[in-house]
Design a protein around this motif. Structure first.
Motif, PDB file in Angstrom:
ATOM      1  N   ILE A  54       0.207  -4.614  13.554  1.00 30.40           N
ATOM      2  CA  ILE A  54      -1.254  -4.525  12.924  1.00 30.40           C
ATOM      3  C   ILE A  54      -0.909  -4.848  11.563  1.00 30.40           C
ATOM      4  CG2 ILE A  54      -3.238  -3.210  12.532  1.00 30.40           C
ATOM      5  CD1 ILE A  54      -2.896  -1.610  14.886  1.00 30.40           C
ATOM      6  N   THR A  55      -1.819  -5.848  10.981  1.00 29.19           N
ATOM      7  CA  THR A  55      -1.688  -6.287   9.684  1.00 29.19           C
ATOM      8  C   THR A  55      -3.063  -6.166   9.131  1.00 29.19           C
ATOM      9  OG1 THR A  55       0.205  -8.116  10.086  1.00 29.19           O
ATOM     10  CG2 THR A  55      -1.146  -8.228   8.058  1.00 29.19           C
ATOM     11  N   GLY A  56      -3.033  -5.697   7.865  1.00 24.78           N
ATOM     12  CA  GLY A  56      -4.266  -5.636   7.107  1.00 24.78           C
ATOM     13  C   GLY A  56      -4.213  -6.261   5.984  1.00 24.78           C
ATOM     14  N   ASP A  57      -5.250  -6.789   5.422  1.00 24.65           N
ATOM     15  CA  ASP A  57      -5.313  -7.910   4.418  1.00 24.65           C
ATOM     16  C   ASP A  57      -6.615  -7.217   3.312  1.00 24.65           C
ATOM     17  OD1 ASP A  57      -3.143  -9.695   4.595  1.00 24.65           O
ATOM     18  OD2 ASP A  57      -4.467 -10.751   6.143  1.00 24.65           O
ATOM     19  N   TYR A  58      -6.052  -6.946   2.243  1.00 19.53           N
ATOM     20  CA  TYR A  58      -7.218  -6.102   1.463  1.00 19.53           C
ATOM     21  C   TYR A  58      -7.581  -7.182   0.369  1.00 19.53           C
ATOM     22  CZ  TYR A  58      -5.569  -1.701   3.229  1.00 19.53           C
ATOM     23  OH  TYR A  58      -5.064  -0.649   3.929  1.00 19.53           O
ATOM     24  N   SER A  59      -8.729  -7.575   0.422  1.00 21.81           N
ATOM     25  CA  SER A  59      -9.319  -8.464  -0.608  1.00 21.81           C
ATOM     26  C   SER A  59     -10.211  -7.516  -1.754  1.00 21.81           C
ATOM     27  CB  SER A  59     -10.205  -9.344  -0.126  1.00 21.81           C
ATOM     28  OG  SER A  59     -11.657  -8.884   0.520  1.00 21.81           O
ATOM     29  N   LEU A  60     -10.990  -8.166  -2.363  1.00 20.72           N
ATOM     30  CA  LEU A  60     -11.588  -7.517  -3.515  1.00 20.72           C
ATOM     31  C   LEU A  60     -13.064  -6.832  -3.005  1.00 20.72           C
ATOM     32  CD1 LEU A  60     -11.433  -9.853  -6.711  1.00 20.72           C
ATOM     33  CD2 LEU A  60     -10.044  -7.880  -6.326  1.00 20.72           C
ATOM     34  N   THR A  61     -13.314  -7.501  -1.662  1.00 25.87           N
ATOM     35  CA  THR A  61     -14.490  -7.076  -1.277  1.00 25.87           C
ATOM     36  C   THR A  61     -14.429  -6.421   0.195  1.00 25.87           C
ATOM     37  OG1 THR A  61     -14.998  -9.106  -0.319  1.00 25.87           O
ATOM     38  CG2 THR A  61     -15.773  -8.750  -2.577  1.00 25.87           C
ATOM     39  N   GLU A  62     -13.348  -6.997   0.901  1.00 26.82           N
ATOM     40  CA  GLU A  62     -13.282  -6.225   2.372  1.00 26.82           C
ATOM     41  C   GLU A  62     -11.989  -5.964   2.592  1.00 26.82           C
ATOM     42  OE1 GLU A  62     -15.343  -9.577   4.269  1.00 26.82           O
ATOM     43  OE2 GLU A  62     -13.433 -10.986   4.463  1.00 26.82           O
ATOM     44  N   LEU A  63     -11.908  -5.600   4.049  1.00 30.81           N
ATOM     45  CA  LEU A  63     -10.729  -5.066   4.668  1.00 30.81           C
ATOM     46  C   LEU A  63     -10.547  -6.188   5.946  1.00 30.81           C
ATOM     47  CD1 LEU A  63      -7.992  -3.989   5.075  1.00 30.81           C
ATOM     48  CD2 LEU A  63      -9.269  -2.122   6.077  1.00 30.81           C
ATOM     49  N   ALA A  64      -9.510  -6.998   6.099  1.00 33.60           N
ATOM     50  CA  ALA A  64      -9.420  -7.841   7.303  1.00 33.60           C
ATOM     51  C   ALA A  64      -8.118  -7.225   8.233  1.00 33.60           C
ATOM     52  CB  ALA A  64      -9.493  -9.127   7.094  1.00 33.60           C
ATOM     53  N   THR A  65      -8.241  -7.116   9.370  1.00 40.33           N
ATOM     54  CA  THR A  65      -7.307  -6.615  10.416  1.00 40.33           C
ATOM     55  C   THR A  65      -6.918  -7.580  11.211  1.00 40.33           C
ATOM     56  OG1 THR A  65      -8.844  -5.207  11.606  1.00 40.33           O
ATOM     57  CG2 THR A  65      -7.520  -4.075   9.561  1.00 40.33           C
ATOM     58  N   SER A  66      -5.880  -7.556  11.706  1.00 44.92           N
ATOM     59  CA  SER A  66      -5.281  -8.547  12.881  1.00 44.92           C
ATOM     60  C   SER A  66      -4.324  -7.871  13.500  1.00 44.92           C
ATOM     61  CB  SER A  66      -5.023  -9.889  12.545  1.00 44.92           C
ATOM     62  OG  SER A  66      -3.877  -9.935  11.420  1.00 44.92           O
ATOM     63  N   ASN A  67      -3.921  -8.104  14.825  1.00 44.88           N
ATOM     64  CA  ASN A  67      -2.905  -7.543  15.566  1.00 44.88           C
ATOM     65  C   ASN A  67      -2.029  -8.888  16.012  1.00 44.88           C
ATOM     66  OD1 ASN A  67      -4.056  -8.029  18.495  1.00 44.88           O
ATOM     67  ND2 ASN A  67      -5.655  -6.844  17.457  1.00 44.88           N
ATOM     68  N   SER A  68      -0.907  -8.495  16.654  1.00 43.39           N
ATOM     69  CA  SER A  68       0.028  -9.465  17.166  1.00 43.39           C
ATOM     70  C   SER A  68      -0.357  -9.939  18.697  1.00 43.39           C
ATOM     71  CB  SER A  68       1.384  -9.082  17.005  1.00 43.39           C
ATOM     72  OG  SER A  68       1.623  -7.681  17.741  1.00 43.39           O
ATOM     73  N   VAL A  69      -1.182  -9.077  19.187  1.00 42.27           N
ATOM     74  CA  VAL A  69      -1.494  -9.309  20.500  1.00 42.27           C
ATOM     75  C   VAL A  69      -2.225 -10.652  20.940  1.00 42.27           C
ATOM     76  CG1 VAL A  69      -2.581  -8.333  23.073  1.00 42.27           C
ATOM     77  CG2 VAL A  69      -1.241  -6.777  21.152  1.00 42.27           C
ATOM     78  N   ASN A  70      -3.532 -10.495  20.193  1.00 42.27           N
ATOM     79  CA  ASN A  70      -4.439 -11.564  20.448  1.00 42.27           C
ATOM     80  C   ASN A  70      -4.922 -12.417  19.275  1.00 42.27           C
ATOM     81  OD1 ASN A  70      -6.018  -9.564  19.239  1.00 42.27           O
ATOM     82  ND2 ASN A  70      -7.146  -9.023  21.096  1.00 42.27           N
ATOM     83  N   ASP A  71      -4.202 -12.238  17.904  1.00 40.77           N
ATOM     84  CA  ASP A  71      -4.497 -12.616  16.854  1.00 40.77           C
ATOM     85  C   ASP A  71      -6.077 -12.494  16.412  1.00 40.77           C
ATOM     86  OD1 ASP A  71      -1.838 -13.109  16.232  1.00 40.77           O
ATOM     87  OD2 ASP A  71      -1.851 -15.001  17.333  1.00 40.77           O
ATOM     88  N   ASP A  72      -6.829 -11.796  16.961  1.00 40.56           N
ATOM     89  CA  ASP A  72      -8.238 -11.620  16.386  1.00 40.56           C
ATOM     90  C   ASP A  72      -8.330 -10.622  15.230  1.00 40.56           C
ATOM     91  OD1 ASP A  72      -9.001 -12.918  18.845  1.00 40.56           O
ATOM     92  OD2 ASP A  72      -9.421 -10.896  19.915  1.00 40.56           O
TER      93      ASP A  72
END
Length: 203
Positions: A54-72
């Motif tokens: 599970i990868t989390g990307d922190y921007s200045l306004t939001e948190l986006a998460t994705s996983n290696s199973v379905n790349d959603d």
């Protein structure tokens, strides 16, 4: 009597290479600072849960998460995360609020920095056609310093995290923009080092 041929007067053009260097660095800093505001990855974190990454990307306004199973990719603003935490009443929600406040302050400071760098760009163009270079260089340096201060204030407001966070693309862009703006402020000195002493320049 035939007219005496007069030699054409020599025309010298003073090429302001220092102003060209300052303009290039200022424009570069402006582009990076502006793009860092909308970049979606200022901090990144990766966690392994079983066979799933599970990868989390922190921007200045939001948190986006994705996983290696379905790349959603799922993203949610810090403000929404804070509201959900308050509504759930599960405990302390200061972390979500700190991320929101840090991003909000950083965005404002980066916008001010971009305006300063834009003004510096216009003045650097004018310095290439005869105006003085000291004030444009000063504004370029102030714009770069302000970008660096925005990153520093953002880091100071962020909460402490137990997760190992790596620097993302947006943070690197802001830091490079700060460096480029600051170097543009000393472009005259740098260019004089490149050109060498006056005797070498004449040759």
């Amino acid at each position: 009597a035939s007219p005496v041929a007069m030699p054409a007067s020599a025309v010298t053009v003073n090429r302001k290479s220092g102003a060209q260097l300052a303009l290039a660095l200022t424009v570069f800093a402006l582009v990076l600072a502006s793009n860092s505001i909308i970049n979606e990855s200022w901090l990144t974190a990766t966690q392994e849960v079983g066979d799933v990454s599970i990868t989390g990307d922190y921007s200045l306004t939001e948190l986006a998460t994705s996983n290696s199973v379905n790349d959603d990719v799922e993203s949610e603003s810090y403000e929404s995360l804070y509201d959900d935490c308050k509504d759930a009443g599960v405990g302390d929600c200061d972390d979500q609020k700190s991320y929101h406040d840090a991003g909000y302050v950083a965005i404002i400071m980066l916008i001010v920095s971009s305006i300063l760098l834009l003004v510096a760009t216009v003045m650097q163009v004018r310095s290439m056609i005869g105006m003085g270079q000291r004030i444009p260089n000063l504004i370029s340096a102030i714009g770069g310093i302000f970008v660096g201060l925005s990153v520093l204030v953002w880091m100071l407001i962020l909460p402490e995290s137990d997760v190992d966070l790596d620097w993302g693309q947006g943070l690197w862009m802001a830091l490079v923009a700060a460096g480029a703006g600051l170097i543009a402020g000393f472009s005259g000195t740098i260019q004089s080092w490149i050109d060498g002493p006056p005797r070498m320049r004449a040759q």
